[in-house]
Design a protein around this motif. Structure first.
Motif, short mmCIF file in Angstrom:
data_model
loop_
_atom_site.label_atom_id
_atom_site.label_comp_id
_atom_site.label_asym_id
_atom_site.label_seq_id
_atom_site.Cartn_x
_atom_site.Cartn_y
_atom_site.Cartn_z
N ALA A 114 -12.01 12.00 -0.54
CA ALA A 114 -12.25 11.76 0.88
C ALA A 114 -13.00 10.43 1.09
CB ALA A 114 -13.05 12.91 1.48
N PHE A 115 -13.89 10.10 0.15
CA PHE A 115 -14.59 8.82 0.22
C PHE A 115 -13.62 7.66 0.09
CE2 PHE A 115 -16.34 5.31 -2.33
CZ PHE A 115 -17.32 4.85 -1.47
N ILE A 116 -12.68 7.76 -0.86
CA ILE A 116 -11.66 6.71 -1.01
C ILE A 116 -10.84 6.56 0.27
CG2 ILE A 116 -9.57 6.05 -2.27
CD1 ILE A 116 -10.73 7.35 -4.75
N ILE A 117 -10.41 7.68 0.83
CA ILE A 117 -9.60 7.65 2.06
C ILE A 117 -10.39 7.03 3.21
CG2 ILE A 117 -8.41 9.08 3.76
CD1 ILE A 117 -7.88 11.08 1.46
N TYR A 118 -11.66 7.43 3.34
CA TYR A 118 -12.49 6.94 4.43
C TYR A 118 -12.71 5.43 4.35
CZ TYR A 118 -16.72 5.97 7.13
OH TYR A 118 -17.64 5.41 7.99
N VAL A 119 -13.10 4.96 3.16
CA VAL A 119 -13.38 3.52 3.00
C VAL A 119 -12.13 2.68 3.25
CG1 VAL A 119 -14.08 1.74 1.35
CG2 VAL A 119 -15.29 3.92 1.42
N LEU A 120 -10.99 3.10 2.70
CA LEU A 120 -9.76 2.33 2.87
C LEU A 120 -9.26 2.39 4.31
CD1 LEU A 120 -7.88 3.27 -0.43
CD2 LEU A 120 -9.14 1.18 0.09
N CYS A 121 -9.39 3.54 4.96
CA CYS A 121 -8.96 3.64 6.37
C CYS A 121 -9.87 2.80 7.28
CB CYS A 121 -8.96 5.10 6.81
SG CYS A 121 -7.59 6.07 6.16
N MET A 122 -11.17 2.76 7.01
CA MET A 122 -12.06 1.93 7.81
C MET A 122 -11.74 0.45 7.60
SD MET A 122 -13.96 3.80 9.64
CE MET A 122 -15.14 2.56 10.18
N ASN A 144 -3.90 -4.39 1.41
CA ASN A 144 -3.15 -5.00 0.32
C ASN A 144 -2.45 -3.92 -0.49
OD1 ASN A 144 -5.00 -3.94 -1.65
ND2 ASN A 144 -6.38 -5.67 -1.25
N SER A 145 -1.62 -4.33 -1.43
CA SER A 145 -0.78 -3.37 -2.17
C SER A 145 -1.62 -2.39 -2.97
CB SER A 145 0.17 -4.13 -3.09
OG SER A 145 1.04 -4.95 -2.35
N ASN A 146 -2.68 -2.86 -3.61
CA ASN A 146 -3.54 -1.99 -4.38
C ASN A 146 -4.18 -0.93 -3.50
OD1 ASN A 146 -5.06 -1.10 -6.67
ND2 ASN A 146 -6.80 -2.27 -5.93
N GLU A 147 -4.63 -1.32 -2.31
CA GLU A 147 -5.26 -0.37 -1.38
C GLU A 147 -4.25 0.64 -0.86
OE1 GLU A 147 -8.83 -3.24 0.36
OE2 GLU A 147 -6.89 -3.15 1.36
N LYS A 148 -3.00 0.24 -0.65
CA LYS A 148 -1.97 1.18 -0.20
C LYS A 148 -1.75 2.27 -1.24
CE LYS A 148 0.57 -2.27 2.51
NZ LYS A 148 1.80 -3.11 2.58
N ILE A 149 -1.68 1.87 -2.51
CA ILE A 149 -1.46 2.85 -3.58
C ILE A 149 -2.67 3.78 -3.69
CG2 ILE A 149 -1.01 3.17 -6.03
CD1 ILE A 149 0.30 0.42 -6.06
N LEU A 179 -4.82 4.54 -1.37
CA LEU A 179 -4.90 5.41 -0.20
C LEU A 179 -3.95 6.60 -0.32
CD1 LEU A 179 -5.97 6.02 2.63
CD2 LEU A 179 -4.23 4.47 3.55
N LEU A 180 -2.72 6.32 -0.72
CA LEU A 180 -1.76 7.42 -0.88
C LEU A 180 -2.16 8.33 -2.04
CD1 LEU A 180 0.83 8.72 0.09
CD2 LEU A 180 2.11 7.20 -1.42
N LEU A 181 -2.71 7.75 -3.11
CA LEU A 181 -3.16 8.55 -4.24
C LEU A 181 -4.31 9.46 -3.83
CD1 LEU A 181 -2.87 9.17 -7.26
CD2 LEU A 181 -4.46 7.29 -7.72
N GLY A 182 -5.26 8.91 -3.06
CA GLY A 182 -6.37 9.72 -2.57
C GLY A 182 -5.90 10.85 -1.67
N CYS A 183 -4.91 10.57 -0.81
CA CYS A 183 -4.38 11.61 0.09
C CYS A 183 -3.66 12.70 -0.70
CB CYS A 183 -3.42 10.98 1.10
SG CYS A 183 -4.22 9.92 2.33
N SER A 184 -2.85 12.30 -1.69
CA SER A 184 -2.11 13.29 -2.47
C SER A 184 -3.06 14.17 -3.28
CB SER A 184 -1.10 12.60 -3.39
OG SER A 184 -1.76 11.81 -4.37
N ARG A 185 -4.12 13.58 -3.82
CA ARG A 185 -5.07 14.37 -4.60
C ARG A 185 -5.91 15.27 -3.69
NH1 ARG A 185 -6.96 9.98 -9.24
NH2 ARG A 185 -5.16 10.37 -10.59
N PHE A 186 -6.24 14.78 -2.51
CA PHE A 186 -6.97 15.60 -1.55
C PHE A 186 -6.15 16.84 -1.19
CE2 PHE A 186 -8.54 16.91 2.56
CZ PHE A 186 -9.91 16.77 2.45
N CYS A 187 -4.86 16.63 -0.89
CA CYS A 187 -3.98 17.76 -0.56
C CYS A 187 -3.80 18.69 -1.76
CB CYS A 187 -2.63 17.24 -0.10
SG CYS A 187 -2.67 16.33 1.46
#
Length: 301
Positions: free
Chosen positions: A25-33, A42-47, A49-57
């Motif tokens: 959730a920290f990864i998702i929050y920081v990247l979304c902000m 950037n491309s690294n942040e996109k990956i 963000l999606l990785l953080g969301c998939s692991r959160f789910c």
């Protein structure tokens, strides 16, 4: 009735799951902000963000499934809850594996130095390819999640009431097992190739760079980038091996739900989404600095 084994397992699983949820959730929050402020990622942040969301789910679904299985088993083994839970769990788990493999491939292409024309072409085009790679990963995971839902519907036996209300968790040894093993084997094989090949290429690039590097007192940024990427890739490689070992062992001991080996595997499985994400945080300067600032503010208060 809740046994001592069930209470211990639930307590450990809950601690690890919620720790992993907070980390991702920290990864998702920081990247979304950052996305909200800069209007871009950037491309690294996109990956990430999606990785953080998939692991959160994945952690949410896994914890709910484990909680209901231990506390209220009669509420989870009901049509179609069990089938939906297994389909959603498969989708989040496999998307986690493939997005992690995309991260390894991205690190390799961005950091490794090769003069091959095809590799140079990939290095130039990788930023445009990342959204498509992520989209394909999600779509493939969704297809596999639907397949697991359909297969699960056929693998579980109906009870004698014929009302499709209560389902026995009892698998039939039929042709559907071959399909399940083939799907899981395909997912692990593709994710393994997405990790081992970038790791080998990065190792070779690091060795060649170190051999050709001239001795000087200045800090070598390229060397640091290689090492940070290798840490992330090797950590996922460990996670991949634990996943495939857990699948094999849980299949062997599927009839004994309270076997100590099964318990240890669950401990590892719930720990790694948080542990690997924590490694990614300290490998990313933006996430690392934000976390250190938050910890400093908490310490001061």
């Amino acid at each position: 009735n809740l046994t001592s084994y069930g209470a211990t397992a639930l307590a450990i699983i809950t601690f690890e799951a919620f720790s992993g949820l907070w980390i991702n959730a920290f990864i998702i929050y920081v990247l979304c902000m950052g996305w909200f402020k800069k209007k871009t990622l950037n491309s690294n942040e996109k990956i990430l963000l999606l990785l953080g969301c998939s692991r959160f789910c994945y952690l949410c679904i896994s914890w709910v499934y484990s909680f209901l299985s231990i506390i209220y088993p009669h509420h989870i083994f009901v049509y179609p809850r069990l089938q939906l839970a297994e389909g959603a769990h498969s989708f989040s788990d496999f998307s986690n594996l493939w997005v992690s493999a995309c991260l390894c491939i991205f690190y390799c292409i961005k950091i490794a130095n090769f003069r091959n024309s095809f590799f140079i072409y990939l290095k130039v085009r990788i930023d445009r390819m990342v959204p498509w790679l992520l989209l394909l990963s999600v779509l493939f995971s969704l297809v596999i999640g639907i397949l697991f839902y359909v297969i699960s519907d056929k693998l579980h036996c109906k009870n004698s009431t014929g009302q499709r209300s209560l389902w026995e968790v009892k698998y039939k040894k039929n042709d559907h097992f071959f399909l399940i093993y083939f799907i899981i084997g395909f997912v692990f094989a593709t994710s393994f190739m997405g990790v081992i090949f970038p790791a080998l290429l990065l190792l070779f690039s690091l060795w060649r760079h170190k051999r050709n590097m001239q001795t000087n007192s200045m800090k070598d940024l390229s060397m640091d980038a290689h090492i940070r990427a290798m840490k992330s890739i090797l950590s996922f490689f460990v996670m991949y091996n634990i996943n495939i070992i857990s699948f094999i062992v849980t299949t062997i001991y599927s009839t004994d739900g309270e076997h100590p080996i099964i318990f240890l595997l669950y401990v590892f499985l719930y720990a790694f989404p948080g542990v690997h994400s924590l490694i990614l945080i300290f490998s990313n300067p933006k996430l690392k600095n934000t976390l250190l600032r938050i910890l400093l503010c908490v310490k001061c208060k």
